[in-house]
Motif scaffolding. Sequence first.
Motif, mmCIF file in Angstrom:
data_model
loop_
_atom_site.group_PDB
_atom_site.id
_atom_site.type_symbol
_atom_site.label_atom_id
_atom_site.label_comp_id
_atom_site.label_asym_id
_atom_site.label_seq_id
_atom_site.Cartn_x
_atom_site.Cartn_y
_atom_site.Cartn_z
ATOM 1 N N MET A 1 -60.271 -22.726 0.248
ATOM 2 C CA MET A 1 -60.357 -21.303 0.049
ATOM 3 C C MET A 1 -59.119 -20.843 -0.704
ATOM 4 O O MET A 1 -57.993 -21.108 -0.300
ATOM 5 C CB MET A 1 -60.442 -20.610 1.405
ATOM 6 N N GLU A 2 -59.316 -20.191 -1.789
ATOM 7 C CA GLU A 2 -58.224 -19.708 -2.628
ATOM 8 C C GLU A 2 -57.711 -18.370 -2.094
ATOM 9 O O GLU A 2 -58.479 -17.457 -1.815
ATOM 10 C CB GLU A 2 -58.712 -19.537 -4.069
ATOM 11 N N ILE A 3 -56.402 -18.273 -1.946
ATOM 12 C CA ILE A 3 -55.783 -17.050 -1.461
ATOM 13 C C ILE A 3 -55.523 -16.139 -2.664
ATOM 14 O O ILE A 3 -54.928 -16.570 -3.649
ATOM 15 C CB ILE A 3 -54.474 -17.369 -0.732
ATOM 16 N N PRO A 4 -55.983 -14.887 -2.599
ATOM 17 C CA PRO A 4 -55.772 -14.009 -3.752
ATOM 18 C C PRO A 4 -54.291 -13.695 -3.914
ATOM 19 O O PRO A 4 -53.585 -13.466 -2.935
ATOM 20 C CB PRO A 4 -56.567 -12.753 -3.385
ATOM 21 N N PRO A 5 -53.818 -13.706 -5.150
ATOM 22 C CA PRO A 5 -52.398 -13.397 -5.356
ATOM 23 C C PRO A 5 -52.136 -11.908 -5.130
ATOM 24 O O PRO A 5 -52.851 -11.051 -5.644
ATOM 25 C CB PRO A 5 -52.153 -13.797 -6.804
ATOM 26 N N ILE A 6 -51.138 -11.637 -4.331
ATOM 27 C CA ILE A 6 -50.713 -10.267 -4.083
ATOM 28 C C ILE A 6 -49.343 -10.106 -4.716
ATOM 29 O O ILE A 6 -48.449 -10.925 -4.521
ATOM 30 C CB ILE A 6 -50.641 -9.968 -2.568
ATOM 31 N N ASN A 7 -49.175 -9.051 -5.464
ATOM 32 C CA ASN A 7 -47.929 -8.797 -6.155
ATOM 33 C C ASN A 7 -46.872 -8.330 -5.155
ATOM 34 O O ASN A 7 -47.160 -7.546 -4.244
ATOM 35 C CB ASN A 7 -48.170 -7.737 -7.227
ATOM 36 N N LEU A 8 -45.655 -8.792 -5.331
ATOM 37 C CA LEU A 8 -44.556 -8.394 -4.461
ATOM 38 C C LEU A 8 -44.271 -6.898 -4.590
ATOM 39 O O LEU A 8 -43.885 -6.247 -3.613
ATOM 40 C CB LEU A 8 -43.307 -9.217 -4.793
ATOM 41 N N LYS A 9 -44.496 -6.369 -5.762
ATOM 42 C CA LYS A 9 -44.300 -4.926 -5.965
ATOM 43 C C LYS A 9 -45.249 -4.122 -5.093
ATOM 44 O O LYS A 9 -44.858 -3.089 -4.532
ATOM 45 C CB LYS A 9 -44.528 -4.563 -7.430
ATOM 46 N N ALA A 10 -46.476 -4.579 -4.966
ATOM 47 C CA ALA A 10 -47.449 -3.862 -4.138
ATOM 48 C C ALA A 10 -47.036 -3.884 -2.669
ATOM 49 O O ALA A 10 -47.154 -2.869 -1.972
ATOM 50 C CB ALA A 10 -48.833 -4.487 -4.312
ATOM 51 N N ILE A 11 -46.551 -5.020 -2.197
ATOM 52 C CA ILE A 11 -46.093 -5.116 -0.811
ATOM 53 C C ILE A 11 -44.924 -4.166 -0.576
ATOM 54 O O ILE A 11 -44.873 -3.449 0.428
ATOM 55 C CB ILE A 11 -45.717 -6.574 -0.470
ATOM 56 N N LEU A 12 -43.981 -4.152 -1.520
ATOM 57 C CA LEU A 12 -42.816 -3.284 -1.369
ATOM 58 C C LEU A 12 -43.191 -1.807 -1.390
ATOM 59 O O LEU A 12 -42.691 -1.019 -0.578
ATOM 60 C CB LEU A 12 -41.804 -3.584 -2.472
ATOM 61 N N VAL A 13 -44.065 -1.419 -2.296
ATOM 62 C CA VAL A 13 -44.446 -0.011 -2.406
ATOM 63 C C VAL A 13 -45.194 0.442 -1.152
ATOM 64 O O VAL A 13 -44.929 1.531 -0.611
ATOM 65 C CB VAL A 13 -45.285 0.233 -3.682
ATOM 66 N N VAL A 14 -46.109 -0.377 -0.662
ATOM 67 C CA VAL A 14 -46.871 0.001 0.529
ATOM 68 C C VAL A 14 -45.948 0.146 1.731
ATOM 69 O O VAL A 14 -46.010 1.140 2.470
ATOM 70 C CB VAL A 14 -47.999 -1.030 0.799
ATOM 71 N N HIS A 15 -45.054 -0.828 1.946
ATOM 72 C CA HIS A 15 -44.159 -0.737 3.097
ATOM 73 C C HIS A 15 -43.116 0.375 2.936
ATOM 74 O O HIS A 15 -42.727 1.005 3.922
ATOM 75 C CB HIS A 15 -43.485 -2.083 3.368
ATOM 76 N N TRP A 16 -42.694 0.638 1.727
ATOM 77 C CA TRP A 16 -41.765 1.742 1.502
ATOM 78 C C TRP A 16 -42.428 3.067 1.850
ATOM 79 O O TRP A 16 -41.848 3.902 2.543
ATOM 80 C CB TRP A 16 -41.287 1.742 0.049
ATOM 81 N N LEU A 17 -43.640 3.262 1.363
ATOM 82 C CA LEU A 17 -44.366 4.506 1.620
ATOM 83 C C LEU A 17 -44.638 4.689 3.111
ATOM 84 O O LEU A 17 -44.415 5.775 3.668
ATOM 85 C CB LEU A 17 -45.666 4.526 0.819
ATOM 86 N N LEU A 18 -45.091 3.629 3.771
ATOM 87 C CA LEU A 18 -45.379 3.733 5.205
ATOM 88 C C LEU A 18 -44.100 3.947 6.017
ATOM 89 O O LEU A 18 -44.115 4.652 7.029
ATOM 90 C CB LEU A 18 -46.125 2.489 5.680
ATOM 91 N N THR A 19 -42.987 3.363 5.583
ATOM 92 C CA THR A 19 -41.718 3.564 6.290
ATOM 93 C C THR A 19 -41.225 4.996 6.108
ATOM 94 O O THR A 19 -40.752 5.619 7.066
ATOM 95 C CB THR A 19 -40.663 2.563 5.781
ATOM 96 N N VAL A 20 -41.340 5.522 4.912
ATOM 97 C CA VAL A 20 -40.941 6.916 4.684
ATOM 98 C C VAL A 20 -41.797 7.849 5.520
ATOM 99 O O VAL A 20 -41.290 8.764 6.187
ATOM 100 C CB VAL A 20 -41.039 7.269 3.176
ATOM 101 N N TRP A 21 -43.093 7.656 5.524
ATOM 102 C CA TRP A 21 -43.973 8.508 6.321
ATOM 103 C C TRP A 21 -43.738 8.317 7.817
ATOM 104 O O TRP A 21 -43.877 9.246 8.595
ATOM 105 C CB TRP A 21 -45.431 8.234 5.981
ATOM 106 N N GLY A 22 -43.391 7.094 8.218
ATOM 107 C CA GLY A 22 -43.123 6.854 9.632
ATOM 108 C C GLY A 22 -41.833 7.490 10.106
ATOM 109 O O GLY A 22 -41.683 7.804 11.289
ATOM 110 N N CYS A 23 -40.897 7.685 9.208
ATOM 111 C CA CYS A 23 -39.592 8.255 9.576
ATOM 112 C C CYS A 23 -39.573 9.778 9.554
ATOM 113 O O CYS A 23 -38.518 10.373 9.819
ATOM 114 C CB CYS A 23 -38.517 7.729 8.630
ATOM 115 N N ILE A 24 -40.673 10.412 9.264
ATOM 116 C CA ILE A 24 -40.687 11.872 9.136
ATOM 117 C C ILE A 24 -40.343 12.558 10.460
ATOM 118 O O ILE A 24 -39.535 13.479 10.493
ATOM 119 C CB ILE A 24 -42.070 12.356 8.624
ATOM 120 N N ALA A 25 -40.921 12.115 11.561
ATOM 121 C CA ALA A 25 -40.843 12.923 12.769
ATOM 122 C C ALA A 25 -39.902 12.408 13.848
ATOM 123 O O ALA A 25 -39.087 13.153 14.342
ATOM 124 C CB ALA A 25 -42.240 13.099 13.358
#
Length: 163
Positions: free
Chosen positions: A1-25
């Motif tokens: 089974m071939e694992i789809p390539p995920i870009n490191l930029k996508a991982i960073l952007v998603v975790h950055w956005l979720l961390t910013v939103w998580g730190c709001i309150a």
Amino acid sequence: MEIPPINLKAILVVHWLLTVWGCIAWLPSSYICANFSVLAVGVWAMAQRDSVDAVLMFLIGLLLTIVIDIVHFSVFYSVSPAGDLFRFSTGMAIFSLILKPFSCFFVYQMYRERGGEYNINFGFPTVTQNRDTYQSIDHHDQPDNSAKPYIQGEDQKHGVRAY
């Protein structure tokens, strides 16, 4: 089974956005420092595309922040502020925590693609079963002079024998 390539930029952007939103309150500054420092190491891994160490440090940081996030949620979470902003912030922080094992899997695949070993070596001495470099002591086909290294023949110079 071939694992789809995920870009490191996508991982960073998603975790950055979720961390910013998580730190709001409600999350403390230690949560913010831990997650953003790991994301900074991720930016380093993205900038140096051939560095095995950078992606390994990012992987270890992601694994550590999984534990740190669980501790933060268990210690600092309280049900008392029931506002919409609190629920949104909590949901985004928990969603980031849920995505981190998947991100670790993809970052580990990047580590292997960059030439990292399958087993992670931290520099501790290990015992191997490789016997190619062993020298047998059973050989009897050597000349008699080799059995007595300090006795020199008449035509040889006296001194220390080089091995």
